[in-house]
Design a protein around this motif. Structure first.
Motif, short mmCIF file in Angstrom:
data_model
loop_
_atom_site.label_atom_id
_atom_site.label_comp_id
_atom_site.label_asym_id
_atom_site.label_seq_id
_atom_site.Cartn_x
_atom_site.Cartn_y
_atom_site.Cartn_z
N VAL A 94 40.38 43.64 44.17
CA VAL A 94 41.30 43.59 43.04
C VAL A 94 41.21 42.20 42.42
O VAL A 94 41.24 41.19 43.12
CB VAL A 94 42.75 43.88 43.48
N VAL A 95 41.11 42.15 41.09
CA VAL A 95 41.09 40.85 40.42
C VAL A 95 42.13 40.85 39.30
O VAL A 95 42.22 41.79 38.51
CB VAL A 95 39.69 40.52 39.85
N GLY A 96 42.95 39.80 39.28
CA GLY A 96 43.95 39.65 38.23
C GLY A 96 43.36 38.90 37.05
O GLY A 96 42.73 37.86 37.24
N VAL A 97 43.56 39.42 35.85
CA VAL A 97 43.03 38.77 34.65
C VAL A 97 44.15 38.54 33.64
O VAL A 97 45.10 39.32 33.56
CB VAL A 97 41.91 39.60 34.00
N ASP A 98 44.03 37.46 32.87
CA ASP A 98 45.00 37.17 31.82
C ASP A 98 44.32 36.62 30.56
O ASP A 98 44.99 36.17 29.64
CB ASP A 98 46.06 36.20 32.31
N GLY A 99 42.99 36.67 30.53
CA GLY A 99 42.26 36.19 29.36
C GLY A 99 41.93 34.72 29.38
O GLY A 99 41.20 34.23 28.51
N SER A 100 42.43 33.97 30.36
CA SER A 100 42.16 32.54 30.44
C SER A 100 40.76 32.29 31.00
O SER A 100 40.15 33.18 31.61
CB SER A 100 43.19 31.85 31.33
N GLU A 101 40.28 31.07 30.82
CA GLU A 101 38.97 30.71 31.38
C GLU A 101 38.97 30.87 32.89
O GLU A 101 37.99 31.33 33.49
CB GLU A 101 38.61 29.27 30.99
N GLY A 102 40.09 30.47 33.52
CA GLY A 102 40.17 30.58 34.97
C GLY A 102 40.08 32.01 35.45
O GLY A 102 39.43 32.30 36.46
N SER A 103 40.72 32.95 34.74
CA SER A 103 40.67 34.34 35.18
C SER A 103 39.30 34.96 34.93
O SER A 103 38.89 35.87 35.65
CB SER A 103 41.77 35.16 34.49
N LEU A 104 38.57 34.47 33.93
CA LEU A 104 37.21 34.95 33.71
C LEU A 104 36.29 34.51 34.83
O LEU A 104 35.42 35.27 35.28
CB LEU A 104 36.69 34.47 32.36
N ARG A 105 36.46 33.29 35.31
CA ARG A 105 35.69 32.82 36.46
C ARG A 105 36.03 33.66 37.69
O ARG A 105 35.15 34.01 38.49
CB ARG A 105 35.96 31.35 36.74
N ALA A 106 37.32 33.99 37.86
CA ALA A 106 37.73 34.83 38.98
C ALA A 106 37.12 36.22 38.85
O ALA A 106 36.67 36.82 39.85
CB ALA A 106 39.25 34.92 39.04
N LEU A 107 37.08 36.77 37.64
CA LEU A 107 36.48 38.08 37.41
C LEU A 107 35.00 38.07 37.79
O LEU A 107 34.52 38.98 38.48
CB LEU A 107 36.65 38.47 35.95
N ASP A 108 34.28 37.05 37.35
CA ASP A 108 32.85 36.95 37.67
C ASP A 108 32.65 36.90 39.19
O ASP A 108 31.74 37.54 39.72
CB ASP A 108 32.25 35.71 37.02
N TRP A 109 33.49 36.12 39.87
CA TRP A 109 33.38 36.00 41.33
C TRP A 109 33.66 37.35 41.98
O TRP A 109 32.96 37.76 42.92
CB TRP A 109 34.36 34.94 41.84
N ALA A 110 34.69 38.04 41.49
CA ALA A 110 35.07 39.32 42.09
C ALA A 110 33.99 40.37 41.89
O ALA A 110 33.73 41.18 42.79
CB ALA A 110 36.39 39.80 41.47
N VAL A 111 33.35 40.39 40.73
CA VAL A 111 32.27 41.34 40.48
C VAL A 111 31.13 41.10 41.46
O VAL A 111 30.59 42.05 42.06
CB VAL A 111 31.76 41.22 39.03
N ALA A 112 30.75 39.84 41.64
CA ALA A 112 29.66 39.52 42.56
C ALA A 112 30.03 39.91 43.99
O ALA A 112 29.20 40.44 44.74
CB ALA A 112 29.33 38.03 42.48
N GLU A 113 31.28 39.68 44.38
CA GLU A 113 31.71 40.02 45.73
C GLU A 113 31.74 41.53 45.94
O GLU A 113 31.35 42.04 46.99
CB GLU A 113 33.08 39.42 46.01
#
Length: 294
Positions: free
Chosen positions: A6-25
């Protein structure tokens, strides 16, 4: 059915980095991905005046945001089964509930709003203290040397039985076909003559040997047959735990710590080591609760 990342997103740069990490994981772990946006996120972080009637509809913004996040996830991980949802809840409440049926929850260290300039956002810190599954907090801006591919660092607790954090760290290293650095930190006795840790007979040397023996016992139980295929490195160091782990994490892909929570008036709160790692570690940090609770 496998539990999702599960990845939380809010449109910020930080959440995009989290999204990229979560996809790879999710891709390397062969797990589904669930992208979550809580509709009260921006209000929770204090971006808008609640009496501002001219702002765009939150529903429209949220729908657009998750659609863009889902499209980004498909581009980065074409083989990952992904879904994106908008939840009409406070962000922390929503993600804590998500954590009950998740393999792990991922989010950025900073979100949108007035707290965005802080080192650690309120959502990240609150979730790490309340999640029912491991939480990975991804730094908004990486620092330190380039990551050593596949390296996972974990702090080893006082228990001789491998803690959930150690088990999780071994699993993360295995899916990366990488290596695990197990760090056992020891402190000098409060009283008595001090000597160099390697001087036989000194209290410090005794503490060092005990730490080495403890680490070996934990690792023998963690991967007794070596079936994980992970190369495990031992690190026995003297000093403050938080400082030792931060130094060990330089160049790693992931730092894993356990969550020893203590009950307070507001529910659970992280211990000092986990709190320090989330604030200062230069790499993504996984906070693993002592036991999953649904």
């Amino acid at each position: 059915m496998s539990l999702p990342v599960v990845v939380g997103v809010d449109g910020s740069e930080g959440s995009l980095r989290a999204l990229d990490w979560a996809v790879a994981e999710a891709a390397r772990s062969r797990l589904p991905l669930r992208v979550v946006h809580a509709s009260l996120w921006e209000r929770y972080e204090g971006v808008h005046d609640v009496f501002d009637t001219e702002r765009p509809s939150e529903e429209i913004i949220a729908g657009r945001l998750v659609a863009e996040a889902a499209e980004r996830a498909r581009r980065l991980g074409p083989g990952v089964e992904a879904e994106a949802v908008v939840l009409a809840e406070d962000t922390v409440t929503a993600l804590v509930e998500e954590s009950r049926e998740a393999a792990l929850v991922v989010l950025g260290s900073r979100g949108r709003g007035r707290v965005a300039g802080m080192l650690l956002g309120s959502v990240s810190l609150s979730l790490a203290g309340r999640s029912r599954c491991p939480v990975v907090v991804v730094p908004a801006h990486p620092s330190g040397p380039p990551a050593h591919p596949g390296r996972v660092v974990v702090g080893i607790s006082d228990s001789v039985t491998p803690a959930p954090a150690a088990v999780f760290a071994l699993e993360r290293a295995a899916v990366r076909r990488g290596e695990l650095v197990a760090v056992r930190v020891w402190r000098s006795p409060a009283h008595g003559p001090m000597g160099h840790p390697l001087i036989s007979g000194s209290p410090a040397a005794s503490c060092h040997r005990e730490a080495e023996e403890h680490l070996e016992e934990v690792l023998e139980r963690l991967d007794p047959t070596g079936s994980s295929g992970v190369v495990i490195h031992r690190s026995v160091v003297r000093g403050p735990t938080h400082q030792s782990l931060i130094e060990a994490a330089e160049g790693a892909e992931l730092l894993v710590v356990g969550a020893r929570r203590s009950t307070g008036w507001h529910g659970f709160r992280l211990g000092p080591v986990g709190h320090a790692m989330l604030h200062y570690a230069p790499v993504p940090v996984a906070v693993v609760p002592d036991a999953r609770s649904r």
